[in-house]
Design a protein around this motif. Structure first.
Motif, PDB file in Angstrom:
ATOM      1  N   TRP A 276      33.208  -6.200  42.880  1.00 56.57           N
ATOM      2  CA  TRP A 276      34.292  -5.243  43.028  1.00 56.57           C
ATOM      3  C   TRP A 276      34.057  -4.297  44.202  1.00 56.57           C
ATOM      4  O   TRP A 276      34.971  -3.962  44.954  1.00 56.57           O
ATOM      5  N   THR A 277      32.797  -3.891  44.404  1.00 54.25           N
ATOM      6  CA  THR A 277      32.469  -2.999  45.527  1.00 54.25           C
ATOM      7  C   THR A 277      32.695  -3.688  46.864  1.00 54.25           C
ATOM      8  O   THR A 277      33.250  -3.106  47.803  1.00 54.25           O
ATOM      9  N   VAL A 278      32.259  -4.959  46.962  1.00 51.39           N
ATOM     10  CA  VAL A 278      32.462  -5.695  48.215  1.00 51.39           C
ATOM     11  C   VAL A 278      33.939  -5.873  48.504  1.00 51.39           C
ATOM     12  O   VAL A 278      34.397  -5.760  49.652  1.00 51.39           O
ATOM     13  N   LEU A 279      34.738  -6.163  47.476  1.00 57.37           N
ATOM     14  CA  LEU A 279      36.182  -6.326  47.673  1.00 57.37           C
ATOM     15  C   LEU A 279      36.824  -5.034  48.150  1.00 57.37           C
ATOM     16  O   LEU A 279      37.695  -5.047  49.034  1.00 57.37           O
ATOM     17  N   GLN A 280      36.384  -3.912  47.619  1.00 59.66           N
ATOM     18  CA  GLN A 280      36.931  -2.640  48.073  1.00 59.66           C
ATOM     19  C   GLN A 280      36.560  -2.345  49.522  1.00 59.66           C
ATOM     20  O   GLN A 280      37.367  -1.827  50.296  1.00 59.66           O
ATOM     21  N   GLU A 281      35.327  -2.710  49.926  1.00 61.36           N
ATOM     22  CA  GLU A 281      34.913  -2.456  51.299  1.00 61.36           C
ATOM     23  C   GLU A 281      35.642  -3.359  52.281  1.00 61.36           C
ATOM     24  O   GLU A 281      35.942  -2.968  53.404  1.00 61.36           O
ATOM     25  N   VAL A 282      35.929  -4.593  51.850  1.00 60.74           N
ATOM     26  CA  VAL A 282      36.631  -5.510  52.752  1.00 60.74           C
ATOM     27  C   VAL A 282      38.060  -5.038  53.000  1.00 60.74           C
ATOM     28  O   VAL A 282      38.587  -5.115  54.117  1.00 60.74           O
ATOM     29  N   GLN A 283      38.715  -4.554  51.974  1.00 58.65           N
ATOM     30  CA  GLN A 283      40.105  -4.132  52.108  1.00 58.65           C
ATOM     31  C   GLN A 283      40.267  -2.724  52.691  1.00 58.65           C
ATOM     32  O   GLN A 283      41.393  -2.298  52.923  1.00 58.65           O
ATOM     33  N   LYS A 284      39.196  -2.056  52.894  1.00 59.44           N
ATOM     34  CA  LYS A 284      39.297  -0.676  53.385  1.00 59.44           C
ATOM     35  C   LYS A 284      39.580  -0.673  54.887  1.00 59.44           C
ATOM     36  O   LYS A 284      38.999  -1.452  55.643  1.00 59.44           O
ATOM     37  N   VAL A 285      40.471   0.181  55.318  1.00 61.88           N
ATOM     38  CA  VAL A 285      40.827   0.341  56.725  1.00 61.88           C
ATOM     39  C   VAL A 285      40.480   1.767  57.135  1.00 61.88           C
ATOM     40  O   VAL A 285      40.918   2.735  56.488  1.00 61.88           O
ATOM     41  N   GLN A 286      39.703   1.893  58.206  1.00 59.23           N
ATOM     42  CA  GLN A 286      39.276   3.200  58.681  1.00 59.23           C
ATOM     43  C   GLN A 286      39.817   3.435  60.088  1.00 59.23           C
ATOM     44  O   GLN A 286      39.873   2.510  60.914  1.00 59.23           O
ATOM     45  N   PHE A 287      40.209   4.638  60.345  1.00 59.07           N
ATOM     46  CA  PHE A 287      40.710   5.040  61.654  1.00 59.07           C
ATOM     47  C   PHE A 287      39.694   5.976  62.299  1.00 59.07           C
ATOM     48  O   PHE A 287      39.293   6.976  61.678  1.00 59.07           O
ATOM     49  N   ALA A 288      39.282   5.623  63.512  1.00 63.45           N
ATOM     50  CA  ALA A 288      38.327   6.462  64.240  1.00 63.45           C
ATOM     51  C   ALA A 288      39.093   7.359  65.208  1.00 63.45           C
ATOM     52  O   ALA A 288      39.977   6.887  65.934  1.00 63.45           O
ATOM     53  N   PRO A 289      38.802   8.623  65.253  1.00 58.87           N
ATOM     54  CA  PRO A 289      39.519   9.535  66.189  1.00 58.87           C
ATOM     55  C   PRO A 289      39.120   9.253  67.631  1.00 58.87           C
ATOM     56  O   PRO A 289      37.951   8.972  67.929  1.00 58.87           O
ATOM     57  N   VAL A 290      40.104   9.272  68.534  1.00 63.65           N
ATOM     58  CA  VAL A 290      39.884   9.012  69.960  1.00 63.65           C
ATOM     59  C   VAL A 290      40.390  10.228  70.726  1.00 63.65           C
ATOM     60  O   VAL A 290      41.482  10.739  70.462  1.00 63.65           O
ATOM     61  N   GLU A 291      39.606  10.684  71.690  1.00 63.42           N
ATOM     62  CA  GLU A 291      39.991  11.853  72.474  1.00 63.42           C
ATOM     63  C   GLU A 291      41.080  11.542  73.477  1.00 63.42           C
ATOM     64  O   GLU A 291      41.889  12.383  73.811  1.00 63.42           O
TER      65      GLU A 291
END
Length: 397
Positions: free
Chosen positions: A172-187
Motif C-alpha cells: 500500500w505504501t509503494v502504491l501511494q508513492e507511485v501515484q503521488k505527484v510533486q511540484f517543485a518550485p522554480v524561480e
C-alpha cells in the motif's frame, strides 16, 4: 461355695477380634467386580439391558435419588443382578439396606416420579459419592476452549498474521508513492515559446515582386479535376484469348487432316498459307524402350541405384524383360554374357559379353548401351536370328 458357679453381672462380653482380611464388602464393590470380570463397561450394559448407564452407576453406588421413578428401582436392581449372575433377591436386599431405600405402595406419593422435586440426594453410609453429582457420571468432562490450542501454534499464527500485515502495508505504501505527484518550485517564470498562429499578420507584409502579384491562383475545382482519373469515351479492351486464337487446328491436335484422303486440287487453287510458329511442346519426348532379350538360358539380376533388386531369375530363350525407367540408371549382372542382348526401340545391340563369362555392373541406359555396344549381327548368332525373324513375322500379322 465350692462348686457353685456364678457370673458377675458387671463382666463385659468378650469382643471377637477381626483379622487383616476380615472386612465388609458392599454391593457396589461386588457388582463392579463382576462387571469388570465380564469385561463390560457401563455403556455396554446400557446397550444390552436397555437401562440407562446413569441408573447402573446409581445401583452400584446405592443411590436411589438418581432414578426418576422409585417404583422401577427394584426391577432395575434385580435385572442388573441377573445380568451379573448374582441372586436378584439378595442383591435388592443389600441395596435397600445400604441405601435405606424402602419400597413404597403404588398409590403413595413416594412411588411417584421424583422429577421437579428439590429433595436433597440421599447420603449413603460412606457419604455422598462422586457419581451423585451428575446424572451421567460416566461421560468425561469436556476440555476448555483454550485447552485445544497449543502455545506454539498460537505463536506461529501471530507471526503469519504479522507477516501478511507487513506485506500488505508495504504494498500500500509503494502504491501511494507511485501515484503521488510533486511540484517543485522554480524561480524562472515560464515564457511563451511561439505564437499560437505563426502566420498571423502575414497578409500585412508588403509585396515587392510584381510577377507574384499578377499570378492568378487556380480554383479548387481545377485542382480537383487535375487529380481525377480521366474519363474514357471508348473502353480499352485486351483480348485475353489471343494465345488460343493463334493455334492452327490443321497443324496441331487430334483433328489434323490425313493427306491420303484429301481430294486432288489444282496448284492454282492452292494459296500459300502464312507461316505458323511451331507449336509449343508441353511434354517431354518419350523415353526409348529398353529390353533385355535372352537367346539362350541365362541367369539375370537387375538392381536399382539404391540396391533394390528389380528382377532376378533365369531367362529362357525368347524371353524379354522391359527395364523400367528410373531417375538413376539400373545395373545388370549376367551369368551367361553371350546369351543376352539389348533391344532399344526394336534395334538389337550386343551381346553383353563373350560366351561363358559373367558380366557385372552394366549401366542400363540407352545412351551408354548405344555407345558401348554395336548393332547385333544376325549372321553370327543363329539363335538371335530366329528370335528376330519370329518377332517380325508376328508383327506383320
Amino acid at each position: 461355695m465350692i462348686g457353685k458357679t456364678f457370673k458377675r453381672t458387671d463382666a463385659s462380653e468378650d469382643v471377637q477380634a477381626k483379622g487383616f482380611d476380615d472386612f465388609e464388602l458392599r454391593l457396589g464393590d461386588l457388582m463392579r467386580g463382576e462387571r469388570a470380570t465380564m469385561g463390560k463397561s457401563l455403556l455396554d450394559v446400557q446397550r444390552e439391558l436397555k437401562i440407562k448407564a446413569a441408573y447402573i452407576a446409581a445401583i452400584e453406588n446405592a443411590d436411589p435419588s438418581a432414578f426418576d421413578t422409585p417404583g422401577f428401582i427394584a426391577g432395575y436392581v434385580r435385572s442388573y443382578a441377573r445380568y451379573l449372575n448374582m441372586d436378584p433377591d439378595e442383591a435388592f436386599a443389600a441395596f435397600s439396606e445400604e441405601s435405606g431405600f424402602v419400597t413404597a405402595h403404588g398409590m403413595s406419593a413416594d412411588a411417584s416420579s421424583l422429577k421437579g422435586k428439590s429433595a436433597e440426594p440421599v447420603v449413603g453410609p460412606l457419604g455422598k459419592d462422586i457419581f451423585s453429582a451428575s446424572p451421567t457420571p460416566f461421560i468425561p468432562v469436556g476440555d476448555a476452549v483454550l485447552a485445544q490450542f497449543e502455545p506454539r501454534a498460537l505463536g506461529s499464527l501471530m507471526v503469519l498474521v504479522a507477516l501478511i500485515g507487513g506485506l500488505g502495508y508495504g504494498g500500500w505504501t509503494v502504491l501511494q508513492e507511485v501515484q503521488k505527484v510533486q511540484f517543485a518550485p522554480v524561480e524562472q517564470t515560464p515564457v511563451v515559446v511561439s505564437d499560437i498562429d505563426p502566420l498571423a499578420g502575414a497578409s500585412n507584409v508588403p509585396q515587392t515582386n510584381d510577377a507574384l502579384a499578377a499570378f492568378d491562383t487556380p480554383s479548387r475545382e481545377a485542382l480537383d479535376r487535375l487529380y481525377r482519373p480521366q474519363a474514357l469515351d471508348v473502353p480499352v479492351l485486351v483480348a485475353r484469348d489471343a494465345p488460343i486464337s493463334t493455334l492452327n487446328p490443321s497443324a496441331i491436335g487430334a483433328l489434323i487432316p490425313d493427306e491420303r484422303f484429301e481430294p486432288a486440287v489444282t496448284v492454282a487453287a492452292i494459296e500459300t498459307p502464312e507461316p505458323f510458329a511451331p507449336p509449343v511442346r508441353v511434354v517431354e519426348e518419350a523415353v526409348p524402350e529398353l529390353q533385355l532379350v535372352a537367346v539362350r538360358p541365362a541367369w539375370v539380376r537387375v538392381r536399382s541405384a539404391d540396391g533394390t533388386v528389380i528382377y532376378e531369375g533365369v531367362m529362357e530363350p525368347g524371353q524379354n524383360f522391359v527395364v523400367p525407367a528410373t531417375e538413376e540408371p539400373a545395373s545388370l549382372r549376367v551369368g551367361e554374357s553371350g546369351a543376352m542382348y539389348f533391344a532399344v526401340n526394336g534395334v538389337h545391340y550386343g551381346p553383353v559379353g563373350p560366351k561363358g563369362v559373367v558380366t557385372s555392373n552394366v549401366e542400363l541406359t540407352t545412351e551408354s548401351l548405344t555407345q558401348t555396344y554395336a548393332v547385333a549381327d544376325l549372321t553370327s548368332d543363329n539363335d538371335l536370328a530366329e528370335i528376330v525373324n519370329f518377332a517380325e513375322v508376328v508383327a506383320d500379322e
